[in-house]
Scaffold this active site. Structure first.
Site, PDB file in Angstrom:
ATOM      1  CB  THR A  25      34.191 161.709 -56.039  1.00  0.00           C
ATOM      2  OG1 THR A  25      34.262 161.283 -54.617  1.00  0.00           O
ATOM      3  CG2 THR A  25      35.362 160.911 -56.938  1.00  0.00           C
ATOM      4  CD  GLN A  98      33.137 162.729 -48.168  1.00  0.00           C
ATOM      5  OE1 GLN A  98      33.587 162.498 -49.047  1.00  0.00           O
ATOM      6  NE2 GLN A  98      31.843 162.659 -47.474  1.00  0.00           N
ATOM      7  CG  HIS A 175      32.410 159.307 -47.138  1.00  0.00           C
ATOM      8  ND1 HIS A 175      31.043 159.299 -46.944  1.00  0.00           N
ATOM      9  CD2 HIS A 175      32.480 159.655 -48.479  1.00  0.00           C
ATOM     10  CE1 HIS A 175      30.401 159.132 -48.277  1.00  0.00           C
ATOM     11  NE2 HIS A 175      31.093 159.405 -49.241  1.00  0.00           N
ATOM     12  CG  ASN A 178      26.972 158.160 -50.295  1.00  0.00           C
ATOM     13  OD1 ASN A 178      26.018 158.409 -49.481  1.00  0.00           O
ATOM     14  ND2 ASN A 178      27.632 159.343 -50.639  1.00  0.00           N
ATOM     15  CE1 TYR A 180      32.801 154.469 -51.999  1.00  0.00           C
ATOM     16  CE2 TYR A 180      31.353 156.461 -51.169  1.00  0.00           C
ATOM     17  CZ  TYR A 180      31.837 155.761 -52.438  1.00  0.00           C
ATOM     18  OH  TYR A 180      31.480 155.880 -53.548  1.00  0.00           O
ATOM     19  NE  ARG A 227      27.116 164.181 -47.128  1.00  0.00           N
ATOM     20  CZ  ARG A 227      26.970 164.407 -48.328  1.00  0.00           C
ATOM     21  NH1 ARG A 227      27.798 163.654 -49.629  1.00  0.00           N
ATOM     22  NH2 ARG A 227      25.889 165.189 -48.986  1.00  0.00           N
ATOM     23  CG  ASN A 235      29.112 152.081 -53.720  1.00  0.00           C
ATOM     24  OD1 ASN A 235      29.028 151.743 -54.883  1.00  0.00           O
ATOM     25  ND2 ASN A 235      29.655 153.318 -53.091  1.00  0.00           N
ATOM     26  N   GLY A 317      25.256 169.822 -53.950  1.00  0.00           N
ATOM     27  CA  GLY A 317      26.287 169.216 -54.771  1.00  0.00           C
ATOM     28  C   GLY A 317      26.392 169.655 -56.189  1.00  0.00           C
ATOM     29  NE  ARG A 318      22.528 166.326 -58.304  1.00  0.00           N
ATOM     30  CZ  ARG A 318      21.342 165.669 -58.265  1.00  0.00           C
ATOM     31  NH1 ARG A 318      21.158 165.093 -59.238  1.00  0.00           N
ATOM     32  NH2 ARG A 318      20.654 165.861 -57.239  1.00  0.00           N
TER      33      ARG A 318
HETATM   34  C1  FMN Z   1      29.933 164.035 -59.021  1.00  0.00           C
HETATM   35  C2  FMN Z   1      29.492 163.699 -57.732  1.00  0.00           C
HETATM   36  C3  FMN Z   1      30.372 162.990 -56.910  1.00  0.00           C
HETATM   37  C4  FMN Z   1      30.223 162.942 -55.451  1.00  0.00           C
HETATM   38  N1  FMN Z   1      31.022 162.660 -54.706  1.00  0.00           N
HETATM   39  C5  FMN Z   1      30.829 162.414 -53.293  1.00  0.00           C
HETATM   40  C6  FMN Z   1      31.897 162.450 -52.427  1.00  0.00           C
HETATM   41  O1  FMN Z   1      33.161 162.315 -52.698  1.00  0.00           O
HETATM   42  N2  FMN Z   1      31.688 161.990 -51.070  1.00  0.00           N
HETATM   43  C7  FMN Z   1      30.110 162.025 -50.574  1.00  0.00           C
HETATM   44  O2  FMN Z   1      29.923 162.126 -49.422  1.00  0.00           O
HETATM   45  N3  FMN Z   1      29.157 162.326 -51.329  1.00  0.00           N
HETATM   46  C8  FMN Z   1      29.449 162.533 -52.890  1.00  0.00           C
HETATM   47  N4  FMN Z   1      28.401 162.959 -53.863  1.00  0.00           N
HETATM   48  C9  FMN Z   1      27.149 163.029 -53.291  1.00  0.00           C
HETATM   49  C10 FMN Z   1      26.945 164.482 -52.921  1.00  0.00           C
HETATM   50  O3  FMN Z   1      27.778 165.100 -51.881  1.00  0.00           O
HETATM   51  C11 FMN Z   1      25.442 165.033 -52.567  1.00  0.00           C
HETATM   52  O4  FMN Z   1      25.128 164.145 -51.505  1.00  0.00           O
HETATM   53  C12 FMN Z   1      24.484 164.719 -53.848  1.00  0.00           C
HETATM   54  O5  FMN Z   1      25.169 165.314 -54.962  1.00  0.00           O
HETATM   55  C13 FMN Z   1      23.052 165.152 -53.627  1.00  0.00           C
HETATM   56  O6  FMN Z   1      23.065 166.762 -53.360  1.00  0.00           O
HETATM   57  P1  FMN Z   1      22.571 167.542 -54.637  1.00  0.00           P
HETATM   58  O7  FMN Z   1      21.315 167.032 -54.904  1.00  0.00           O
HETATM   59  O8  FMN Z   1      22.593 168.738 -54.060  1.00  0.00           O
HETATM   60  O9  FMN Z   1      23.716 167.434 -55.918  1.00  0.00           O
HETATM   61  C14 FMN Z   1      28.731 163.108 -55.321  1.00  0.00           C
HETATM   62  C15 FMN Z   1      27.847 163.382 -56.031  1.00  0.00           C
HETATM   63  C16 FMN Z   1      28.034 163.729 -57.160  1.00  0.00           C
HETATM   64  C17 FMN Z   1      27.056 164.394 -58.162  1.00  0.00           C
END
Ligand code: FMN
Length: 365
Positions: A25, A98, A175, A178, A180, A227, A235, A317-318
């Site tokens: 997001t 998603q 989704h 987390n 939701y 997911r 949350n 992700g990051r």
């Molecule tokens: C800025 C940000 C936004 C995220 N938005 C979502 C999202 O919209 N949907 C979701 O399932 N997970 C979301 N996540 C979780 C990530 O998909 C991922 O599971 C998490 O960053 C861990 O992976 P990483 O260690 O590779 O970053 C978000 C994480 C971050 C950092």
């Protein structure tokens, strides 16, 4: 020979490698409509990964709980997403939308006129949510959904799935993680219903399974993934004794539906509770479709988990947020840009499309 960097199949799709961009997001969709800045952001990352999963995208006005997140229920949103999917496909990645309905994680300030914060039960989540108008606000008490509201919500997932295909997506990811809406039904702290959607796990899983089944009927089983976050606490989703058994039940039922993939979340590196390897193994055993693992992966751990057969694909992700050319960097053993958390959710290009690339790679002919 690297498994991570070699092509593979996901159902009928050929992916250029086994790396997936996790849903992220980013709150750049002013007016809840995907825009040109988002086209640029996704295109920047599309030569690195086999599959992009978009940021959480709402199937319903009621699901737009955060400011500036996109939807996929209006014609303007579908038109905006069309530009994103075309740009991503031109760079050879596949892309799933998603579908995120935020449920009780929302605020009237963030919702369009006429929409409301809804959930399985009238139980507010602990904590606060950001609103553009008034900053942080306590989570409101949601309206408990009637059976008619549940039917409408499932129809919204179906229409969103159809809209996603019309917008050029290769499929959708529900989704169910987390905290939701779908997870709000699964977990007993947020689901206090006494009808067919609450109580036993058979009842608490019903919403997730009906949404998945209906999406499959609408667009096909090889276009629908989900997911999930077993043991996730984000949350206000506390642990409870039947957690493992409940998720094993879900794994079996999702397998019976013949879903394309299950994508498991592990946020333990972000301070969340540990996700036992045993639950990941249980999904591997019970679910015969593809398994995507995520959470704090680097190239070495991704390769080793793929080689060990723990997963079919690995999502990040990051690292991809901060490194549009992540695969080129990993292949070259180059250092990575650090993600800037202060711009994760802010509007505009800063911290979004301005992360530097090592090299500008020409597309293969
Ligand atoms: C800025 C940000 C936004 C995220 N938005 C979502 C999202 O919209 N949907 C979701 O399932 N997970 C979301 N996540 C979780 C990530 O998909 C991922 O599971 C998490 O960053 C861990 O992976 P990483 O260690 O590779 O970053 C978000 C994480 C971050 C950092």
């Amino acid at each position: 020979m690297s498994l991570l960097f070699s092509p593979t199949k996901l159902g009928p799709l050929t992916l250029q490698n086994r790396l997936v961009m996790s849903p992220l997001t980013r709150n750049r969709a002013t007016g809840n409509v995907p825009n040109e800045l988002m086209v640029e952001y996704y295109a920047q990352r599309a030569s690195s990964v086999g599959l992009i999963i978009t940021e959480g995208t709402s199937p319903s006005p009621n699901g737009l709980g955060y400011p500036r997140i996109p939807g996929i229920f209006s014609a303007a949103q579908v038109a905006g997403w069309k530009r994103v999917t075309a740009a991503v496909h031109a760079k050879r990645a596949k892309i799933f939308a998603q579908l995120m309905h935020t449920g009780r994680i929302g605020h009237p300030n963030n919702l369009p006129a006429g929409a409301s914060v809804v959930a399985p039960s009238a139980v507010a989540a602990a904590g606060e949510i950001y609103t553009d108008a008034e900053g942080m606000k306590p989570h409101p008490t949601p309206k408990a959904m009637t059976e008619a509201d549940i039917k409408t919500a499932i129809e919204e997932y179906v229409q969103a799935a159809k809209n996603a295909i019309a917008a050029g997506f290769d499929g959708v990811e529900l989704h169910g993680a987390n905290g939701y809406l779908i997870e709000q039904f699964i977990r007993p702290n947020s689901n206090r219903r006494t009808d067919a959607y609450g109580g036993s796990i058979e009842n608490r899983a019903r919403f997730a399974l009906e949404a998945a089944k209906a999406a499959i009927a609408a667009i096909g089983k090889d276009k629908v993934g989900i997911r999930l976050s077993p043991y996730g606490a984000f949350n206000d989703m506390p642990a409870y004794p039947e957690m493992a058994a409940d998720y094993v039940y879900l794994a079996r039922q999702l397998n019976a539906l013949g879903l394309l993939y299950v994508h498991l979340v592990d946020h333990s590196s972000m301070g969340a509770p540990k996700v036992p390897q045993s639950i990941k193994d249980a999904f591997r055993k019970e679910f015969k479709g593809a398994l995507i693992l995520s959470g704090s992966y680097d190239a070495a751990r991704a390769e080793s988990d793929l080689e060990a057969g723990k997963a079919d694909l690995i999502a990040v992700g990051r690292p991809i947020l901060a490194n549009p050319d992540l695969v080129a960097r990993w292949k070259a053993g180059a250092s990575l840009n650090a993600p800037d958390a202060s711009t994760f959710y802010t509007p505009g290009p800063k911290g979004y499309t301005d992360y530097p690339e090592l090299t500008k790679q020409p597309l293969p002919a």
